[in-house]
Design a protein around this motif. Structure first.
Motif, PDB file in Angstrom:
ATOM      1  N   LYS A 101       0.842  -1.182   0.000  1.00 13.45           N
ATOM      2  CA  LYS A 101       0.000   0.000   0.000  1.00 13.45           C
ATOM      3  C   LYS A 101       0.888   1.247   0.000  1.00 13.45           C
ATOM      4  CE  LYS A 101      -4.013  -2.074   0.247  1.00 13.45           C
ATOM      5  NZ  LYS A 101      -5.027  -1.950  -0.831  1.00 13.45           N
ATOM      6  N   ALA A 102       0.317   2.346  -0.421  1.00 11.42           N
ATOM      7  CA  ALA A 102       1.062   3.610  -0.427  1.00 11.42           C
ATOM      8  C   ALA A 102       1.528   3.949   0.979  1.00 11.42           C
ATOM      9  CB  ALA A 102       0.190   4.736  -0.984  1.00 11.42           C
TER      10      ALA A 102
ATOM     11  N   ASP B 255       2.397  -0.686 -10.471  1.00  9.93           N
ATOM     12  CA  ASP B 255       0.937  -0.754 -10.406  1.00  9.93           C
ATOM     13  C   ASP B 255       0.473  -1.588 -11.593  1.00  9.93           C
ATOM     14  OD1 ASP B 255      -1.752  -0.447 -10.250  1.00  9.93           O
ATOM     15  OD2 ASP B 255      -1.776   1.733 -10.385  1.00  9.93           O
TER      16      ASP B 255
ATOM     17  N   PHE C 282       2.978   4.226  -3.977  1.00 10.28           N
ATOM     18  CA  PHE C 282       1.567   4.033  -4.336  1.00 10.28           C
ATOM     19  C   PHE C 282       1.219   2.560  -4.127  1.00 10.28           C
ATOM     20  CE2 PHE C 282       4.261   4.155  -8.157  1.00 10.28           C
ATOM     21  CZ  PHE C 282       4.151   2.830  -8.586  1.00 10.28           C
ATOM     22  N   ASP C 283      -0.050   2.255  -4.225  1.00  3.78           N
ATOM     23  CA  ASP C 283      -0.492   0.864  -4.131  1.00  3.78           C
ATOM     24  C   ASP C 283       0.014   0.098  -5.343  1.00  3.78           C
ATOM     25  OD1 ASP C 283      -1.808   1.802  -1.959  1.00  3.78           O
ATOM     26  OD2 ASP C 283      -3.833   1.520  -2.740  1.00  3.78           O
TER      27      ASP C 283
END
Length: 396
Positions: A107-108, A229, A199-200
């Protein structure tokens, strides 16, 4: 006397019978000969007519038709992550530990690893001590300035001395702010010792290990981690110049990858470079494909099938109607008076059994399918009926 008289008429009758019989035989023979001659003449005439009919070739006629679907363009493509972030160290030191390995969803802001920075720690301690000293000096200068300002009202001190004390206080405050800024800078630098996900996504690379010497520098040192991503993927395809105008944002495409034979993934064109590479003669096209299930992998190869739009002006004919000789690529058509007329054509697309003609034909042309060998421009032909066409098809 009576016997002689009787014998003479009998002889006369026998002679007459013989002449009559001979005449009948002659008439019969003449009739037979005449019949034979007439029959032979009739047969010769029929044979001549049949030979002439056979000399005229029978051909099957087809009509050019517009295409019902456009051509399929098959090109190689390259899959890339929707967002890919190589992560470098912004502080030097030794890797204290790492928290995530390749293939780990993150996760971010999630911690990936931590760098031990003893040198920065010492610099931060020194900066904080300098800040405390500057703050103390600024406080003392402030108190002094206030006292001199109070004495100015009783005319016990000169204005010049008050101004000096006030200026000294302002300078000490500025030094305190500079020391504070230095502390803030070192604290911000120290924060980079914690390597976090931007970021995710998924960790797709880890190129460091515990105890490794880390050199600071964005892009100059080795990548520590790569976060990608992959919920969507970008597909990059080099499209030949002639097909560039047919592929525009919003167009659809189908992807086929080697690891999933028989399965199709649907993508959509989202951008085009709108420029031609002078070396390859192609333009770069970017597509986007959904990858919520994670089946597709960044960096992999894919076959990209584009369904091009139908050309309303193009006509399709069987490939068997084409003639290629020293006069070029042509088709034979039947014109007025059932005369053969050759037309030069150009092929727009080849579909195997059929071809799409780009120029040279009109929708109303009667095209000869599988034209006979030796047929010439201006020859007379016979157009086959449905039964004859079926027989020609069976022979072919």
């Amino acid at each position: 006397m009576s016997s002689e008289a009787t014998t003479q008429p009998i002889q006369q009758l026998s002679r007459r019978g013989l002449r009559l019989a001979g005449l009948v035989v002659a008439v019969v023979l003449v009739a037979v000969v005449a019949t034979g001659l007439v029959t032979r003449a009739t047969q010769a005439s029929s044979l001549k007519s049949w030979t002439q009919e056979q000399a005229v070739p029978t051909v099957k006629i087809i009509m050019p038709e517009p295409g019902k679907s456009g051509p399929v363009l098959d090109l190689p493509g390259r899959l890339e992550a929707y967002i890919r972030a190589p992560i470098y160290a912004q502080v030097g030191g030794y890797l204290k530990d790492w928290k995530t390995d390749i293939g780990t969803p993150v996760k971010a802001g999630q911690l990936l690893g931590e760098i031990s920075t003893p040198e920065i720690d010492q610099q931060l301690l020194q900066a904080r001590a300098d800040l405390a000293s500057a703050k103390a000096n600024a406080d003392l200068a402030g108190i002094t300035a206030k006292r001199w300002q109070a004495m100015l009202g009783s005319d016990s001190v000169a204005q010049q001395d008050v101004d000096q004390r006030t200026g000294d206080y302002a300078a000490k405050v500025a030094l305190m702010k500079a020391a504070q800024a230095n502390v803030d800078r070192l604290e911000a630098t120290k924060a980079f010792a914690r390597i976090v996900a931007p970021f995710d996504g998924v960790v797709t690379a880890r190129d460091t290990d515990v105890g490794a010497l880390i050199n600071a520098g964005g892009g100059t040192g080795p990548e520590l981690f790569v976060v990608s991503d992959t919920h969507k993927l970008r597909v990059y395809v080099q499209v030949p110049q002639s097909y560039g105008p047919s592929i525009h944002p919003g167009s659809g495409a189908v992807l086929v990858v080697p690891e999933y034979p028989g399965r199709e993934f649907h993508a959509q064109v989202v951008a085009s470079a709108n420029a031609i590479n002078a070396v390859s003669g192609t333009t770069l096209v970017q597509l986007q494909v959904d990858n919520a299930d994670g089946k597709l992998m960044p960096g992999s190869f894919a076959h990209v099938h584009f369904n091009l739009p139908v050309d309303a002006t193009a006509l399709r004919v069987p490939a068997s109607a084409l003639i290629f000789d020293n006069a070029g690529l042509r088709v034979a058509t039947v014109g007025a008076g059932d005369k053969v007329a050759f037309k030069k054509v150009s092929i727009l697309y080849d579909y195997g059994k059929t071809v799409e003609i780009g120029s040279g034909l009109s929708p109303g042309d009667h095209v000869i399918d599988s034209p006979p060998d030796g047929i010439q421009d201006g020859d007379t032909v016979k157009i086959a009926s449905n039964d004859d066409a079926a027989k020609l098809h069976e022979k072919a």
